[in-house]
Design an enzyme around this catalytic site. Sequence first.
Site, PDB file in Angstrom:
ATOM      1  N   CYS A 184       0.827  -1.205   0.000  1.00 52.32           N
ATOM      2  CA  CYS A 184       0.000   0.000   0.000  1.00 52.32           C
ATOM      3  C   CYS A 184       0.859   1.251   0.000  1.00 52.32           C
ATOM      4  CB  CYS A 184      -0.929   0.003   1.216  1.00 52.32           C
ATOM      5  SG  CYS A 184      -1.954   1.488   1.318  1.00 52.32           S
ATOM      6  N   ARG A 186      -0.056   4.833   3.065  1.00 49.40           N
ATOM      7  CA  ARG A 186      -0.010   4.570   4.504  1.00 49.40           C
ATOM      8  C   ARG A 186       0.283   5.801   5.365  1.00 49.40           C
ATOM      9  NH1 ARG A 186       4.183  -0.216   4.604  1.00 49.40           N
ATOM     10  NH2 ARG A 186       4.405   0.170   2.359  1.00 49.40           N
ATOM     11  N   TRP A 209      -8.771   5.350  -0.021  1.00 51.62           N
ATOM     12  CA  TRP A 209      -9.392   5.948  -1.208  1.00 51.62           C
ATOM     13  C   TRP A 209      -8.549   5.577  -2.419  1.00 51.62           C
ATOM     14  CZ3 TRP A 209      -8.053   9.429   2.873  1.00 51.62           C
ATOM     15  CH2 TRP A 209      -6.759   9.984   2.770  1.00 51.62           C
ATOM     16  N   GLU A 215      -5.146   3.216 -10.283  1.00 54.74           N
ATOM     17  CA  GLU A 215      -5.769   1.921  -9.987  1.00 54.74           C
ATOM     18  C   GLU A 215      -6.951   1.674 -10.914  1.00 54.74           C
ATOM     19  OE1 GLU A 215      -5.878   0.766  -5.583  1.00 54.74           O
ATOM     20  OE2 GLU A 215      -5.826   2.966  -5.509  1.00 54.74           O
TER      21      GLU A 215
END
Length: 405
Positions: free
Chosen positions: A109, A112, A282, A287
């Site tokens: 991720c 973070r 979010w 993506e």
Amino acid sequence: MEPGGNTLIFSLSRRRKSVPSVGSCPYGHGEPAPDAPVHDARGHLPHLVDRHEAERFVRQFHDEQPGAGDVESRVRAVRAAIDRTGTYEHSPAELAFGARVAWRNAARCIGRLYWRSLVVRDLRHLTSADDIAAECVEHLRIAGNHGRIRPVISVFAPDRPGRPGPRIVNDQLVRYAGHRTPEGRWKGDPRSEPLTAQARDLGWKRDEEAFQVLPLMVRERPGTRPDWYELPDDSVREVPLRHPDHAWFAALGLRWYAVPAISDMTLEIGGVRYPAAPFNGWYMGTEIGARNLADAERYDLLPLVADRLGLDRSTERTLWRDRALVELNVAVLHSFQEAGVTMADHHTESQRFLRHIAQETRHGRETPADWSWIVPPVSGSATPVFHRYYDPVDPSLRPAFLART
């Protein structure tokens, strides 16, 4: 990382007209599990929780949370609970801390920096499919927050010795169905074909549309037939996609949902596993624009966009894929901004991730990162996260979000 209308509940034994309303119930404050554990066929108690993992987490919690109380007395209580029941219960503060640190430890991720802001919903008292479905709908509404997306996790009942917890079948709370037409073409998201087939086997029937939201499927126990639930319209915020410079783009009829809530991973904290713990941040624009809509095994829209842009696709040397990819991402970022829905671009999010690393370094902590996931799929070398190495990923690092088995 990738939160109305009529609703329906269907199962072998019951059929209802709406998702049940959300209820509330207080939960324990770190006391031993109240239920008598289930023994195996030989009368032995299957131990689910490793005492060392539990103690390591408790000490980490007290180390990072000054004022949490006497660590030794808490360790003794946890050991005693595990010896007596095979597991123990986290206090609400321990649960919230563990969920946030699991996000902090998520090596794949990039977002973070805001791990401390995760809203933790303590729903461990819920085990029924009806209640879990209702709270998942509420999760989407809370996380959606009228477009200002909030990071949220909803933690349902854990696995206990001899009593596995509930599971959410869907990999995300919101997904689009995928169907193969009689001509062999795809309608919708090919990645969702197995989920779509499973939903149909359970009785779900919908027209084959390109952006048809799948029902939520919940198992109360592993090995049982799931119940399925249509998500109410007002819980699923979708953004129609338009391009700031090309009016024809809107006519393509593309859209995407606002809340990427992952729901098929297990949250493990101090040896206790929560197999139903959907969570969301979010979206980062790439993506959707560079993966979900562009990948050849997903919506595969680059040829269509390139043709509408008038690009030469006769040879790869024209870089038609790259040019179409950029314009698709421009449309995604523009549309979410115009709709007032939170979304990060990959350049800004890359800078934020380096800030996160700097903050963690000041606290004496390493930041595990999987380079192949952290570097954006568009213009990777133009972002600062491309040009550096990262701490190796330790598969034993806990708390963590784990692939569910």
